[in-house]
Design a protein around this motif. Structure first.
Motif, PDB file in Angstrom:
ATOM      1  N   GLU A  65       0.814  -1.222   0.000  1.00  0.00           N
ATOM      2  CA  GLU A  65       0.000   0.000   0.000  1.00  0.00           C
ATOM      3  C   GLU A  65       0.847   1.272   0.000  1.00  0.00           C
ATOM      4  N   ALA A  66       2.153   1.141   0.064  1.00  0.00           N
ATOM      5  CA  ALA A  66       3.037   2.313   0.146  1.00  0.00           C
ATOM      6  C   ALA A  66       3.076   3.108  -1.151  1.00  0.00           C
ATOM      7  N   VAL A  67       3.041   2.437  -2.290  1.00  0.00           N
ATOM      8  CA  VAL A  67       3.158   3.114  -3.587  1.00  0.00           C
ATOM      9  C   VAL A  67       2.256   2.407  -4.594  1.00  0.00           C
ATOM     10  N   SER A  68       1.416   3.194  -5.284  1.00  0.00           N
ATOM     11  CA  SER A  68       0.555   2.635  -6.329  1.00  0.00           C
ATOM     12  C   SER A  68       1.223   2.706  -7.694  1.00  0.00           C
ATOM     13  N   ALA A  69       1.875   3.817  -7.956  1.00  0.00           N
ATOM     14  CA  ALA A  69       2.585   4.022  -9.219  1.00  0.00           C
ATOM     15  C   ALA A  69       3.496   5.221  -9.042  1.00  0.00           C
ATOM     16  N   LEU A  70       4.444   5.328  -9.946  1.00  0.00           N
ATOM     17  CA  LEU A  70       5.336   6.489  -9.930  1.00  0.00           C
ATOM     18  C   LEU A  70       5.882   6.699 -11.327  1.00  0.00           C
ATOM     19  N   THR A  71       6.321   7.917 -11.565  1.00  0.00           N
ATOM     20  CA  THR A  71       6.930   8.247 -12.844  1.00  0.00           C
ATOM     21  C   THR A  71       8.402   8.494 -12.619  1.00  0.00           C
ATOM     22  N   VAL A  72       9.209   7.876 -13.454  1.00  0.00           N
ATOM     23  CA  VAL A  72      10.648   8.123 -13.445  1.00  0.00           C
ATOM     24  C   VAL A  72      10.935   8.997 -14.660  1.00  0.00           C
ATOM     25  N   HIS A  73      11.612  10.100 -14.413  1.00  0.00           N
ATOM     26  CA  HIS A  73      11.970  11.029 -15.486  1.00  0.00           C
ATOM     27  C   HIS A  73      13.381  10.706 -15.960  1.00  0.00           C
ATOM     28  N   LEU A  74      13.502  10.536 -17.258  1.00  0.00           N
ATOM     29  CA  LEU A  74      14.791  10.260 -17.881  1.00  0.00           C
ATOM     30  C   LEU A  74      15.069  11.396 -18.849  1.00  0.00           C
ATOM     31  N   GLY A  75      15.575  12.512 -18.336  1.00  0.00           N
ATOM     32  CA  GLY A  75      15.699  13.713 -19.154  1.00  0.00           C
ATOM     33  C   GLY A  75      14.301  14.169 -19.513  1.00  0.00           C
ATOM     34  N   PRO A  76      14.011  14.372 -20.796  1.00  0.00           N
ATOM     35  CA  PRO A  76      12.672  14.814 -21.177  1.00  0.00           C
ATOM     36  C   PRO A  76      11.662  13.659 -21.274  1.00  0.00           C
ATOM     37  N   ARG A  77      12.130  12.430 -21.142  1.00  0.00           N
ATOM     38  CA  ARG A  77      11.239  11.264 -21.261  1.00  0.00           C
ATOM     39  C   ARG A  77      10.741  10.820 -19.890  1.00  0.00           C
ATOM     40  N   ARG A  78       9.656  10.098 -19.927  1.00  0.00           N
ATOM     41  CA  ARG A  78       9.055   9.570 -18.706  1.00  0.00           C
ATOM     42  C   ARG A  78       8.873   8.069 -18.846  1.00  0.00           C
ATOM     43  N   MET A  79       8.859   7.396 -17.702  1.00  0.00           N
ATOM     44  CA  MET A  79       8.534   5.977 -17.643  1.00  0.00           C
ATOM     45  C   MET A  79       7.667   5.791 -16.398  1.00  0.00           C
ATOM     46  N   ILE A  80       6.559   5.092 -16.558  1.00  0.00           N
ATOM     47  CA  ILE A  80       5.649   4.847 -15.442  1.00  0.00           C
ATOM     48  C   ILE A  80       5.889   3.441 -14.901  1.00  0.00           C
ATOM     49  N   TRP A  81       5.997   3.367 -13.590  1.00  0.00           N
ATOM     50  CA  TRP A  81       6.096   2.081 -12.892  1.00  0.00           C
ATOM     51  C   TRP A  81       4.818   1.926 -12.073  1.00  0.00           C
ATOM     52  N   VAL A  82       4.125   0.785 -12.245  1.00  0.00           N
ATOM     53  CA  VAL A  82       2.849   0.553 -11.570  1.00  0.00           C
ATOM     54  C   VAL A  82       2.948  -0.675 -10.671  1.00  0.00           C
ATOM     55  N   ASN A  83       2.287  -0.579  -9.532  1.00  0.00           N
ATOM     56  CA  ASN A  83       2.265  -1.684  -8.577  1.00  0.00           C
ATOM     57  C   ASN A  83       1.244  -2.707  -9.060  1.00  0.00           C
ATOM     58  N   ASP A  84       1.724  -3.774  -9.658  1.00  0.00           N
ATOM     59  CA  ASP A  84       0.855  -4.795 -10.228  1.00  0.00           C
ATOM     60  C   ASP A  84       0.315  -5.779  -9.192  1.00  0.00           C
ATOM     61  N   SER A  85       0.564  -5.522  -7.893  1.00  0.00           N
ATOM     62  CA  SER A  85      -0.093  -6.318  -6.860  1.00  0.00           C
ATOM     63  C   SER A  85      -1.482  -5.751  -6.560  1.00  0.00           C
ATOM     64  N   HIS A  86      -1.787  -4.581  -7.102  1.00  0.00           N
ATOM     65  CA  HIS A  86      -3.109  -3.976  -6.946  1.00  0.00           C
ATOM     66  C   HIS A  86      -4.045  -4.505  -8.030  1.00  0.00           C
ATOM     67  N   ASP A  87      -5.354  -4.415  -7.774  1.00  0.00           N
ATOM     68  CA  ASP A  87      -6.310  -4.901  -8.767  1.00  0.00           C
ATOM     69  C   ASP A  87      -6.286  -4.004 -10.010  1.00  0.00           C
ATOM     70  N   GLU A  88      -6.863  -4.509 -11.089  1.00  0.00           N
ATOM     71  CA  GLU A  88      -6.788  -3.833 -12.382  1.00  0.00           C
ATOM     72  C   GLU A  88      -7.383  -2.431 -12.350  1.00  0.00           C
ATOM     73  N   SER A  89      -8.500  -2.255 -11.651  1.00  0.00           N
ATOM     74  CA  SER A  89      -9.112  -0.923 -11.620  1.00  0.00           C
ATOM     75  C   SER A  89      -8.201   0.079 -10.918  1.00  0.00           C
ATOM     76  N   ARG A  90      -7.524  -0.353  -9.872  1.00  0.00           N
ATOM     77  CA  ARG A  90      -6.596   0.550  -9.196  1.00  0.00           C
ATOM     78  C   ARG A  90      -5.379   0.837 -10.068  1.00  0.00           C
TER      79      ARG A  90
END
Length: 183
Positions: A65-90
């Motif tokens: 429950e600590a983190v649902s998702a986060l964005t990592v910035h790589l210069g001008p680009r972004r990458m999203i990391w999602v907590n796949d232990s959460h249900d699909e709607s979350r």
């Protein structure tokens, strides 16, 4: 949630525009992962990260429950990391929230403050929360749900959202009142 004047309408227009770019109508369901692909923002899972670094495993278990998702910035680009232990709607909501930051061109900021506490900018988080809801269920979609008297469960499945998200979007769009009057 104090949003700047006109933001809610702007968020809905942007949500409809994103659908149009994907060849979808304003009431169509939107897959956040499909939108991420369209925006050229990779989405990765915590499980994949845990395979490379076992320390991430706690975010899938005892600290899920600590983190649902986060964005990592790589210069001008972004990458999203999602907590796949959460249900699909979350996960949909979490990815939508991170995409909202990208669409609104929110700047990258430090994850932690000088004391080691999570850095939180309430204004941009409120904007991202509002836009993520509109991305998942536009005002037009909420009104369509109400007009058609779609059952909550059917609407949740169609739009890939939780009951809380569905209720919020029906209320925020004004469609909930229409739904009650039509019942």
């Amino acid at each position: 949630m104090a949003l700047r004047r006109g933001f809610k309408a702007e968020a809905n227009r942007l949500s409809v525009l994103m659908r149009k770019e994907l060849g979808l109508g304003p009431t169509a369901a939107l897959s956040p992962t499909r939108l991420a692909e369209h925006l050229d923002i990779p989405v990765r899972t915590f499980s994949a990260a845990a395979a490379a670094d076992p320390r991430v495993g706690a975010l899938l278990g005892s600290e899920r429950e600590a983190v649902s998702a986060l964005t990592v910035h790589l210069g001008p680009r972004r990458m999203i990391w999602v907590n796949d232990s959460h249900d699909e709607s979350r996960q949909n909501s979490s990815i939508g929230h991170e995409l909202a930051h990208a669409l609104l061109q929110h700047p990258a900021g430090p994850a932690l403050d000088a004391r080691g506490c999570r850095h939180w900018d309430g204004e941009i988080e409120d904007e991202a929360s509002w836009l993520s809801g509109a991305l998942l269920i536009t005002n037009e979609a909420a009104w369509s749900i109400a007009r058609r008297q779609m059952a909550d469960h059917a609407a949740m499945l169609r739009y890939g959202v939780s009951r809380q998200m569905l209720t919020w979007r029906l209320n925020a769009s004004g469609a909930a009142g229409q739904r009650k009057r039509s019942a």
